[in-house]
Scaffold this motif. Structure first.
Motif, short mmCIF file in Angstrom:
data_model
loop_
_atom_site.label_atom_id
_atom_site.label_comp_id
_atom_site.label_asym_id
_atom_site.label_seq_id
_atom_site.Cartn_x
_atom_site.Cartn_y
_atom_site.Cartn_z
N GLU A 31 0.82 -1.22 0.00
CA GLU A 31 0.00 0.00 0.00
C GLU A 31 0.85 1.27 0.00
O GLU A 31 0.54 2.23 -0.68
CB GLU A 31 -0.93 0.00 1.22
CG GLU A 31 -1.95 -1.10 1.22
CD GLU A 31 -2.91 -1.04 0.05
OE1 GLU A 31 -3.32 0.07 -0.31
OE2 GLU A 31 -3.23 -2.11 -0.51
N THR A 51 1.91 -1.07 -11.31
CA THR A 51 2.12 0.38 -11.48
C THR A 51 0.84 1.11 -11.88
O THR A 51 0.90 2.23 -12.37
CB THR A 51 3.21 0.66 -12.54
OG1 THR A 51 2.77 0.14 -13.80
CG2 THR A 51 4.54 0.07 -12.14
N GLU A 52 -0.31 0.50 -11.63
CA GLU A 52 -1.56 1.11 -12.06
C GLU A 52 -1.82 2.46 -11.40
O GLU A 52 -2.30 3.38 -12.04
CB GLU A 52 -2.74 0.17 -11.79
CG GLU A 52 -4.03 0.70 -12.35
CD GLU A 52 -5.15 -0.32 -12.28
OE1 GLU A 52 -6.13 -0.11 -13.01
OE2 GLU A 52 -5.03 -1.30 -11.54
N ASN A 53 -1.47 2.60 -10.12
CA ASN A 53 -1.76 3.84 -9.39
C ASN A 53 -0.56 4.77 -9.25
O ASN A 53 -0.62 5.75 -8.51
CB ASN A 53 -2.33 3.51 -8.01
CG ASN A 53 -3.65 2.81 -8.12
OD1 ASN A 53 -4.49 3.16 -8.94
ND2 ASN A 53 -3.84 1.79 -7.31
N CYS A 55 3.05 6.54 -11.42
CA CYS A 55 3.63 6.84 -12.73
C CYS A 55 5.16 6.80 -12.59
O CYS A 55 5.79 7.82 -12.34
CB CYS A 55 3.15 8.21 -13.20
SG CYS A 55 3.61 8.55 -14.90
N HIS A 103 0.41 -1.44 -17.07
CA HIS A 103 0.42 -1.18 -15.63
C HIS A 103 1.20 -2.23 -14.83
O HIS A 103 0.96 -2.38 -13.63
CB HIS A 103 -0.99 -1.07 -15.07
CG HIS A 103 -1.79 0.02 -15.71
ND1 HIS A 103 -1.45 1.34 -15.61
CD2 HIS A 103 -2.93 -0.03 -16.44
CE1 HIS A 103 -2.33 2.06 -16.26
NE2 HIS A 103 -3.24 1.26 -16.79
N SER A 132 -1.20 6.39 -16.94
CA SER A 132 -1.20 6.06 -15.53
C SER A 132 -1.30 7.32 -14.71
O SER A 132 -0.53 8.26 -14.88
CB SER A 132 0.12 5.36 -15.14
OG SER A 132 0.29 4.20 -15.90
N SER A 134 -0.65 9.64 -11.52
CA SER A 134 0.35 9.67 -10.45
C SER A 134 -0.37 9.94 -9.14
O SER A 134 -1.43 10.52 -9.12
CB SER A 134 1.40 10.75 -10.73
OG SER A 134 0.79 11.99 -10.83
N ILE A 135 0.24 9.46 -8.04
CA ILE A 135 -0.39 9.68 -6.73
C ILE A 135 0.46 10.60 -5.90
O ILE A 135 1.58 10.86 -6.17
CB ILE A 135 -0.62 8.35 -5.98
CG1 ILE A 135 0.70 7.57 -5.82
CG2 ILE A 135 -1.63 7.51 -6.70
CD1 ILE A 135 0.60 6.37 -4.95
#
Length: 135
Positions: A31, A51-53, A55, A103, A132, A134-135
């Protein structure tokens, strides 16, 4: 190493990997840093980095004895995110390969040794998929 001893060692390692995958710290790192999945095939071990969430702008794979260190640097972060996986053999003579799929970064760790030492560090820049977030 005798075949019996090698089989015993791999069986113990498989149990350790199951424990690692179920460890709450592993889930927390999935997480906090990035998610890792682990697959065992006939010819190789495969580490999948989700790597979905995120970049990723750069991927760095470092081999340290039995440990594979996976570092990802994101476009919007100064500090790299890192995870590691322990293997039942030294990685020095394993020719790691990787692929970038939708991803997912797939790292292939062959079970068979190469005759020569291979690169201890693999560095890939500019891998971010623009789709994708970025978070």
């Amino acid at each position: 190493m005798s075949k019996e001893r090698e089989n015993f060692y791999l069986e113990n390692w498989e149990e350790r990997m199951k424990d690692w995958l179920l460890d709450p710290d592993t889930v927390r790192l999935d997480e906090k840093e990035f998610r890792i999945d682990f697959l065992d095939t006939t010819d190789a071990f495969i580490v999948e980095v989700e790597t979905e969430n995120i970049c990723p702008d750069e991927l760095i794979l470092m081999k340290r004895d039995h440990r594979l260190i996976i570092s990802i640097r994101l476009k919007n972060e100064l500090k790299a995110r890192s995870r590691y996986v322990e293997f039942p053999f030294c990685l020095k003579q394993r020719d790691l390969t990787y692929s970038l799929e939708h991803h997912t970064i797939e790292i292939n760790v062959p079970k068979q040794e190469c005759k020569e030492n291979t690169s201890l560090v693999i560095r890939v820049q500019g891998i971010c998929n623009e789709d994708s977030p970025s978070i």
